[in-house]
Structures are given as structure tokens and as C-alpha cells.
Design an enzyme around this catalytic site. Sequence first.
Site, PDB file in Angstrom:
ATOM      1  N   CYS A 268      -3.141  97.048  19.299  1.00  0.00           N
ATOM      2  CA  CYS A 268      -2.827  95.719  18.768  1.00  0.00           C
ATOM      3  C   CYS A 268      -4.100  94.953  18.453  1.00  0.00           C
ATOM      4  CB  CYS A 268      -1.976  94.947  19.779  1.00  0.00           C
ATOM      5  SG  CYS A 268      -1.595  93.277  19.238  1.00  0.00           S
TER       6      CYS A 268
ATOM      7  N   CYS B 103      -3.998  91.227  19.248  1.00  0.00           N
ATOM      8  CA  CYS B 103      -4.142  90.882  20.671  1.00  0.00           C
ATOM      9  C   CYS B 103      -5.594  91.062  21.137  1.00  0.00           C
ATOM     10  CB  CYS B 103      -3.267  91.784  21.552  1.00  0.00           C
ATOM     11  SG  CYS B 103      -1.650  92.152  20.883  1.00  0.00           S
ATOM     12  N   ASP B 104      -6.273  92.096  20.651  1.00  0.00           N
ATOM     13  CA  ASP B 104      -7.521  92.509  21.305  1.00  0.00           C
ATOM     14  C   ASP B 104      -8.791  92.348  20.464  1.00  0.00           C
ATOM     15  OD1 ASP B 104      -5.995  93.209  23.474  1.00  0.00           O
ATOM     16  OD2 ASP B 104      -5.776  95.300  22.874  1.00  0.00           O
TER      17      ASP B 104
END
Length: 299
Positions: free
Chosen positions: A129, A132-133
Site C-alpha cells: 500500500c 499507507c507507507d
Amino acid sequence: MNDVVVVGGGPAGFTAAIYAARYKLNTLLITQDIGGQIAQSHKICNYPGFSDIDGVSLSNKMLQHVKDLDVPVAFETVNGVEKTENGFIVKTATNSYETKKVIFTGGTEHRHLGIPGEKEFAGKGVSYCATCDAAFFRDKKIAVIGGGDAAVKAALLLADFGEKVYVIYRKDHFFRAEPAWIELVEQNDKIEILFNEEITEIKGESIVTAVHLKNKDEDLAVDGVFVEIGVQPKLEFLDNLALEKNEGYIKVDSHQVTNVPGFFGAGDITNPVLKQIITAASQGAVAAYSAYNELTKER
Ligand code: NDP
């Protein structure tokens, strides 16, 4: 007894819940997350009315729309559905919900490469992701694996943070991704595309340090690996229903009707020709309409 239980809180599920509520059906939405796949999209530019919005914001707007219609939302994971005489029981770890109809819109999981190092370094440099990261990879060297929309979009986002982004794709040109994204990738100085290439191992000690390139037969030093190779259906927990499938996805007709009476499918889990927010939303609307029609006839 609910009229309809909608399973899944992505565009298909939210739309199904909105339409079902407006058909005045007694509706419950059960979802384990908000937005599904789109929550992982940092930029959405092709949903009419939204030329630049992130996936989390769009998901929250859709959820709010559902809530504004007084549809209850249970944040739970569905782990089974049983057929009963009058409909279905939808089961989660803590609850059982009775319903006449089910609109199922969930059930995909990230595809994995299945190579050495992938499991070992998950969360230690391997991610599924980018949204997200990405921020953890500021000024780092990053590999993105894949050649679809998700891969090229991840590369663009990661280039905003990282020092260098390699897109590693097994074919000799991009053909799945939207041309508008491809153009941006090609113009980005931080992004290097390695066509006709695959990785066979992710290496490191406590964290990722390199990937092994199959065709060049050499290691490429990277700090992060984003696996963006699509999703696959996850439907084993519905095996008891004997749903008819197509390449592992739920088979539906143009009314989103499955082979199990009263059980409708919508969104990515039905493997539409184009997996987009608008097509998922459209299928969700049709599923709610079909459920409404059946319920009206049965009354
Ligand atoms: P796709 O299925 O479109 O692409 C997956 C990519 O991963 C392909 O390039 C495929 O290669 C590659 N791949 C698959 N398995 C492997 C493997 N084992 N090793 C190496 N490479 C592999 O998935 P996406 O997640 O990119 O997109 C899913 C759907 O969601 C699509 O329909 C897409 O259009 C949509 N989407 C839309 C977005 C938007 O902004 N509108 C954003 C993200 C997704 P190959 O081409 O060789 O098969």
C-alpha cells in the site's frame, strides 16, 4: 429481519446501501474497513464530479452519505453466510444477522509474488500500500513491482518521497494502465522503468536492502519494495453456498443476480471488464434495484 444486508464498504457496497435505503428497504451495511481498495488510492481523478480527491476522503464522503440515510453500519468481518428458509444468516465473529437478501461486494485480497524474502520482509521494507507507507521511504530507493494502474500510480506517489523509484514490469510496455498516468511516469526524472524484468528474491538483513533481477541476473539496491500486482478473489468462506464462479470471481448476470436466489454480487468480486469506482458503484446500484424488485414481488 433485514430486507437487505450489504457486505463490503467500498464504492459498490456504499452505492448499494444508498439505493436500498432510498427504496425504503430495511438495510444493514457490514464492512471491515472504509472504502476497500479505493482507500489505498492517493489520487482519484476520473470519478465524475471529482477531478482530484484522495481515496480516503472519497470513501468517507460515501460512508457519510450512507449514514445520512440512517443505514446502520456494522464494522465487522463477515466470515460466513448461511442459506435459511426465508433468506440468509450473515455471520461475523460476534454477531449473526438475519436478512431476506444479501448484496455481496467484498472479498478480494492482495496478490503476492510468492518469492523468497516477501513474507520475511513484510512491514520491513515490503509493502502492499503506497498510500499507507510512502512517507516511510523519504529519500530512499524504492522498487515498484507491476504494470497496472496501481503500479504506475504508486510509482508517482513514491517519487514524491523517494530519491529513486524503479518500476519493474514483466512485459515490454505498459498496456493495462491509463495512458494519462503512464505519461506522467515517463516524464518523471526520478522514475526508471525496467521492462521485461521480474524479481526472484527480496534480500536484506533486518530490513530490505536489495531485490534480485531475474533477467539481468544481478541485485538492485533498494530500501523498499511495493508489490502492486493486483488483487484476487477470496471466497472460500462462502463455499457452502455453492456460488457459481468465473475464474474464481462470483458469476453474475446484468442484473447482478447470482445462481443463489436472493444473493447478489457487485463490484470487483464479480470481475467486471473495467474495475473502477464508477463501474463498482453502478453494479451496486443495479444490485439494490434487483433486490428491491424481488422483494416487491414477494410481498
Ligand atoms: P491489474 O490487474 O490491472 O495489474 C496487475 C499488474 O501486476 C499487471 O501489470 C500484471 O502483469 C502484474 N502482475 C500480476 N501478477 C504478477 C506477478 N506474479 N509478478 C509480477 N507481476 C505481476 O491490477 P491493479 O491493482 O493495477 O488494478 C486493479 C484494477 O483496479 C484495474 O482494473 C485498475 O484499472 C483499477 N485501478 C484503478 C485506479 C484508478 O485510479 N482509476 C487505481 C488503481 C487500480 P501483466 O500485465 O503481465 O499481467
